[in-house]
Design an enzyme around this catalytic site. Structure first.
Site, PDB file in Angstrom:
ATOM      1  N   ASP A  13       0.745  -0.978  -0.228  1.00  0.00           N
ATOM      2  CA  ASP A  13      -0.081   0.080   0.021  1.00  0.00           C
ATOM      3  C   ASP A  13       1.010   1.220   0.022  1.00  0.00           C
ATOM      4  O   ASP A  13       1.189   1.785   1.061  1.00  0.00           O
ATOM      5  CB  ASP A  13      -0.926  -0.186   1.149  1.00  0.00           C
ATOM      6  CG  ASP A  13      -1.972  -1.092   1.108  1.00  0.00           C
ATOM      7  OD1 ASP A  13      -2.244  -1.592  -0.156  1.00  0.00           O
ATOM      8  OD2 ASP A  13      -2.283  -1.646   2.315  1.00  0.00           O
ATOM      9  N   LYS A  35       0.913  -8.112  -2.331  1.00  0.00           N
ATOM     10  CA  LYS A  35      -0.481  -7.822  -2.853  1.00  0.00           C
ATOM     11  C   LYS A  35      -0.527  -6.210  -3.272  1.00  0.00           C
ATOM     12  O   LYS A  35      -0.125  -5.401  -2.773  1.00  0.00           O
ATOM     13  CB  LYS A  35      -1.545  -7.591  -1.642  1.00  0.00           C
ATOM     14  CG  LYS A  35      -2.829  -7.272  -2.381  1.00  0.00           C
ATOM     15  CD  LYS A  35      -4.065  -7.433  -0.927  1.00  0.00           C
ATOM     16  CE  LYS A  35      -3.962  -6.098  -0.167  1.00  0.00           C
ATOM     17  NZ  LYS A  35      -4.469  -5.102  -0.654  1.00  0.00           N
ATOM     18  N   LYS A  65     -10.137  -6.760  -7.321  1.00  0.00           N
ATOM     19  CA  LYS A  65     -11.503  -6.660  -6.998  1.00  0.00           C
ATOM     20  C   LYS A  65     -12.349  -6.512  -8.290  1.00  0.00           C
ATOM     21  O   LYS A  65     -13.213  -5.632  -8.132  1.00  0.00           O
ATOM     22  CB  LYS A  65     -11.858  -5.818  -5.684  1.00  0.00           C
ATOM     23  CG  LYS A  65     -11.054  -5.966  -4.654  1.00  0.00           C
ATOM     24  CD  LYS A  65     -11.772  -5.278  -3.468  1.00  0.00           C
ATOM     25  CE  LYS A  65     -11.009  -5.477  -1.959  1.00  0.00           C
ATOM     26  NZ  LYS A  65      -9.759  -4.879  -2.003  1.00  0.00           N
ATOM     27  N   ASP A  68     -18.018  -7.106 -12.256  1.00  0.00           N
ATOM     28  CA  ASP A  68     -18.637  -6.728 -13.602  1.00  0.00           C
ATOM     29  C   ASP A  68     -19.308  -7.754 -14.227  1.00  0.00           C
ATOM     30  O   ASP A  68     -19.386  -8.803 -13.562  1.00  0.00           O
ATOM     31  CB  ASP A  68     -17.651  -6.193 -14.516  1.00  0.00           C
ATOM     32  CG  ASP A  68     -17.740  -5.010 -15.388  1.00  0.00           C
ATOM     33  OD1 ASP A  68     -19.042  -5.036 -15.934  1.00  0.00           O
ATOM     34  OD2 ASP A  68     -17.009  -4.086 -15.526  1.00  0.00           O
ATOM     35  N   ARG A 180      -3.284  -8.487  12.965  1.00  0.00           N
ATOM     36  CA  ARG A 180      -2.338  -7.512  13.577  1.00  0.00           C
ATOM     37  C   ARG A 180      -1.568  -8.395  14.692  1.00  0.00           C
ATOM     38  O   ARG A 180      -2.106  -9.144  15.683  1.00  0.00           O
ATOM     39  CB  ARG A 180      -3.385  -6.739  14.351  1.00  0.00           C
ATOM     40  CG  ARG A 180      -3.861  -5.444  13.566  1.00  0.00           C
ATOM     41  CD  ARG A 180      -2.573  -4.681  13.108  1.00  0.00           C
ATOM     42  NE  ARG A 180      -2.926  -3.690  12.193  1.00  0.00           N
ATOM     43  CZ  ARG A 180      -3.019  -3.691  10.950  1.00  0.00           C
ATOM     44  NH1 ARG A 180      -2.735  -4.695  10.221  1.00  0.00           N
ATOM     45  NH2 ARG A 180      -3.349  -2.625   9.945  1.00  0.00           N
TER      46      ARG A 180
HETATM   47  O1  C5P Z   1      -2.185  -2.278   6.595  1.00  0.00           O
HETATM   48  P1  C5P Z   1      -3.203  -3.454   6.933  1.00  0.00           P
HETATM   49  O2  C5P Z   1      -2.374  -4.890   7.418  1.00  0.00           O
HETATM   50  O3  C5P Z   1      -4.233  -3.075   7.465  1.00  0.00           O
HETATM   51  O4  C5P Z   1      -3.276  -3.865   5.451  1.00  0.00           O
HETATM   52  C1  C5P Z   1      -4.505  -4.796   5.008  1.00  0.00           C
HETATM   53  C2  C5P Z   1      -4.571  -4.704   3.675  1.00  0.00           C
HETATM   54  O5  C5P Z   1      -5.474  -5.649   3.180  1.00  0.00           O
HETATM   55  C3  C5P Z   1      -5.032  -3.285   2.997  1.00  0.00           C
HETATM   56  O6  C5P Z   1      -4.298  -3.479   1.425  1.00  0.00           O
HETATM   57  C4  C5P Z   1      -6.505  -3.413   2.742  1.00  0.00           C
HETATM   58  O7  C5P Z   1      -6.793  -2.644   1.767  1.00  0.00           O
HETATM   59  C5  C5P Z   1      -6.818  -4.969   2.407  1.00  0.00           C
HETATM   60  N1  C5P Z   1      -8.079  -5.142   2.817  1.00  0.00           N
HETATM   61  C6  C5P Z   1      -8.697  -5.100   4.140  1.00  0.00           C
HETATM   62  N2  C5P Z   1      -9.965  -5.565   4.448  1.00  0.00           N
HETATM   63  C7  C5P Z   1     -10.403  -6.051   3.211  1.00  0.00           C
HETATM   64  C8  C5P Z   1     -10.109  -6.175   2.134  1.00  0.00           C
HETATM   65  C9  C5P Z   1      -8.840  -5.724   1.908  1.00  0.00           C
HETATM   66  O8  C5P Z   1      -7.756  -4.788   5.088  1.00  0.00           O
HETATM   67  N3  C5P Z   1     -11.903  -6.557   3.569  1.00  0.00           N
END
Ligand code: C5P
Length: 239
Positions: A13, A35, A65, A68, A180
């Site tokens: 990200d 990702k 994602k 369509d 986390r």
């Molecule tokens: O920084 P963090 O660990 O929160 O990043 C989680 C990643 O997973 C981000 O790229 C976020 O967009 C993605 N994500 C998410 N929840 C979802 C789908 C994707 O946190 N439902």
């Protein structure tokens, strides 16, 4: 012994390829892949983002994602497959036909279905999905299985529920963000689990961003964060 690196997918990200490059260089050999999501995809375009990671030895989860009509989803899926990505995703709510079109064109890539975004709490989920979040997640997972998808993206909270369902089978992949480690800031993630808990609950892949690319000072570096996460996975597998 399973490979401790494999379940870790780092969310790239970031806004530019320079920052992405530093992170790939530092942790690339120790994780299962990266990702690339809407942020970097919209900045530089999917082929450039995907090739950038691949040229540095990383495998790619193309988080485009897709949502369509089947014809368009199928053609987008073919384009993703031709880029040689390890996995890409399509919204389960785009329908079984749309997911089937993705599966028909997946080549050697894995197709994952997005169930319900983890940013939905129970209450807004109920309103916009027309039912309890967990019920919708299970329904979407069944649709995805029926369509031939390789697995789903779900929140840590639904891992155990999906793992118990015999109709999905043990090989149906469960990929989860919202992870986390105990030492990391939850940030805006609400329904979180630690890497160890998520693996014990049946996750095949963990998508982790900020705890790795912006680790707390006491952890030190992205590489140190990845090593700590690997230790947790090893303990969960041994438990
Ligand atoms: O920084 P963090 O660990 O929160 O990043 C989680 C990643 O997973 C981000 O790229 C976020 O967009 C993605 N994500 C998410 N929840 C979802 C789908 C994707 O946190 N439902």
């Amino acid at each position: 012994m399973k490979d401790l690196k494999e379940p870790i997918i780092v969310a790239l990200d970031v806004d530019d390829l320079e920052s992405a490059g530093k992170l790939i260089e530092e942790v690339g050999a120790e994780v299962g892949g990266f990702k690339v999501g809407l942020q970097i995809l919209t900045r530089v375009g999917p082929p450039a983002a995907v090739k950038f990671v691949q040229e540095r030895g990383g495998k790619v989860f193309l988080d485009g994602k897709f949502y369509d009509i089947p014809n368009t989803t199928g053609k987008a899926a073919r384009a993703a497959a031709e880029l040689g990505v390890k996995m890409f995703n399509v919204h389960a709510s785009s329908g079984i036909d749309s997911m089937m079109a993705a599966v028909e064109n997946k080549g050697d890539s894995l197709v994952l279905a997005v169930t319900v975004l983890t940013s939905f709490d129970e209450e807004p989920g109920n309103l916009s999905l027309g039912g309890p979040t967990k019920v919708k997640v299970l329904q979407f997972a069944r649709d995805a299985k029926l369509a031939g998808c390789d697995g789903v993206i779900c929140s840590p909270q639904e891992l155990a529920l999906l793992g118990k369902r015999r109709e999905l089978g043990p090989d149906f992949l469960r990929v989860t963000p919202g992870v986390r480690p105990a030492w990391a800031d939850p940030n805006d993630q609400k329904r979180i689990m630690t890497p160890g808990e998520a693996i014990k609950a049946g996750a095949h892949y963990l998508v982790i961003g900020r705890p790795i690319y912006n680790p707390p000072e006491e952890i030190g570096s992205p590489l140190a964060a990845v090593k700590r996460i690997q230790e947790e996975i090893a303990m969960a597998w041994a438990a």
